[in-house]
Motif scaffolding. Structure first.
Motif, PDB file in Angstrom:
ATOM      1  N   GLN A 134      13.961   4.449   0.777  1.00 45.97           N
ATOM      2  CA  GLN A 134      14.579   4.704  -0.523  1.00 45.97           C
ATOM      3  C   GLN A 134      13.535   5.178  -1.527  1.00 45.97           C
ATOM      4  N   HIS A 135      12.382   4.529  -1.497  1.00 48.05           N
ATOM      5  CA  HIS A 135      11.298   4.921  -2.403  1.00 48.05           C
ATOM      6  C   HIS A 135      10.776   6.305  -2.031  1.00 48.05           C
ATOM      7  N   THR A 146      12.404  -3.903   5.321  1.00 50.70           N
ATOM      8  CA  THR A 146      11.230  -3.363   4.629  1.00 50.70           C
ATOM      9  C   THR A 146      11.196  -1.841   4.728  1.00 50.70           C
ATOM     10  N   THR A 147      11.495  -1.318   5.917  1.00 49.71           N
ATOM     11  CA  THR A 147      11.472   0.130   6.139  1.00 49.71           C
ATOM     12  C   THR A 147      12.554   0.830   5.334  1.00 49.71           C
ATOM     13  N   ILE A 206      21.377  -0.503   4.286  1.00 51.24           N
ATOM     14  CA  ILE A 206      21.650   0.735   5.006  1.00 51.24           C
ATOM     15  C   ILE A 206      22.588   1.622   4.194  1.00 51.24           C
ATOM     16  N   GLN A 207      23.616   1.022   3.603  1.00 52.72           N
ATOM     17  CA  GLN A 207      24.544   1.789   2.775  1.00 52.72           C
ATOM     18  C   GLN A 207      23.823   2.409   1.579  1.00 52.72           C
ATOM     19  N   GLU A 208      22.987   1.625   0.902  1.00 52.18           N
ATOM     20  CA  GLU A 208      22.221   2.133  -0.242  1.00 52.18           C
ATOM     21  C   GLU A 208      21.318   3.296   0.178  1.00 52.18           C
ATOM     22  N   GLY A 254       0.819  -1.209   0.000  1.00 55.96           N
ATOM     23  CA  GLY A 254       0.000   0.000   0.000  1.00 55.96           C
ATOM     24  C   GLY A 254       0.854   1.259   0.000  1.00 55.96           C
ATOM     25  N   ILE A 255       1.942   1.241   0.785  1.00 59.33           N
ATOM     26  CA  ILE A 255       2.851   2.386   0.823  1.00 59.33           C
ATOM     27  C   ILE A 255       3.473   2.621  -0.547  1.00 59.33           C
ATOM     28  N   HIS A 256       3.967   1.555  -1.170  1.00 55.18           N
ATOM     29  CA  HIS A 256       4.607   1.718  -2.478  1.00 55.18           C
ATOM     30  C   HIS A 256       3.608   2.219  -3.525  1.00 55.18           C
TER      31      HIS A 256
END
Length: 243
Positions: free
Chosen positions: A158-159, A152-153, A210-212, A115-117
């Protein structure tokens, strides 16, 4: 009966204070915090799973307040939106979906995540004004210290920063609230042996994610992003210096 300890004021010593009466003894260990025999004592675990309470997302979904349902087909589960996403009130719905990031049970975890995406894909200019309302659910999800919830978070973050103009910069003032967990897990490899490659293929290696995410924060956060990231995650090196 235990001997009653009487305290006498120290006199003629030139200093104030109290001392125990002659013949008295200090209380035995555990006198004030008795241990229960046979029961394990709680231990602190900074990497432990702290998820306990029901999320707002679950409560409202169970009550039928969301215009969504699960659509099952041969390709897997999908969300069936009963209304046009672009017409939704993002100030109301987006924070509620973000509260579902803490979920680990199905179908709640899938519905909140997807739903978030979907909302971020279609939100456009509606997303930026809602950013301050997303910080508390993001922080709660990260603070569960549940590896699956955190991965997931991270993907959602990132999105989020790439979903609309200025969102990445709007997130900079909140780094101090959301980056402590990044610093804690940045060098933690939770997958061993053959599991590492499989995890990387699924983008679930928490250290890599985390790096990404930090790199995307820097690239979308404007000129103040790097110094603020570096303050919270001292081991982070600028992605721009490697370009």
């Amino acid at each position: 009966m235990a001997q009653k300890v009487q305290l006498h004021q120290l006199r003629n010593s030139g200093a104030g204070g109290y001392f125990a009466a002659p013949g008295s003894q200090p209380p035995k260990a555990g006198a004030f915090t008795p241990r229960k025999a046979g029961l394990p004592q709680p231990k602190d675990n900074i990497f432990g799973d702290n998820q306990k309470e029901k999320t707002s997302f679950r409560k409202l979904y169970d009550r039928g307040d969301f215009p969504i349902s699960v659509n099952h087909d041969a390709k897997g589960n999908k969300i069936n939106w009963k209304v046009d996403i672009e017409k939704l009130d993002y100030h109301h719905y987006l924070p509620l979906f973000f509260s579902g990031l803490c979920e680990t049970e199905e179908p709640y975890a899938f519905l909140a995540r997807q739903g978030i995406h979907d909302l971020l894909d279609k939100g456009g200019s509606k997303i930026l004004p809602v950013v301050p309302q997303l910080i508390i659910p993001i922080k709660k999800a990260l603070n569960t210290r549940n590896i699956h919830v955190i991965t997931t978070t991270l993907k959602v973050l990132q999105h989020l920063v790439e979903s609309a103009d200025m969102v990445g910069e709007a997130l900079v003032p909140y780094y101090r609230q959301i980056l402590p967990i990044f610093n804690l897990f940045k060098n933690k490899n939770v997958n061993l042996g053959d599991g590492i490659y499989y995890s990387q293929q699924k983008r679930e290696n928490i250290g890599d994610l985390i790096q990404e995410t930090l790199e995307k924060f820097e690239l979308t956060g404007g000129e103040d992003a790097f110094i603020n990231i570096k303050y919270m995650v001292p081991t982070y090196e600028s992605v721009l210096s490697r370009v």
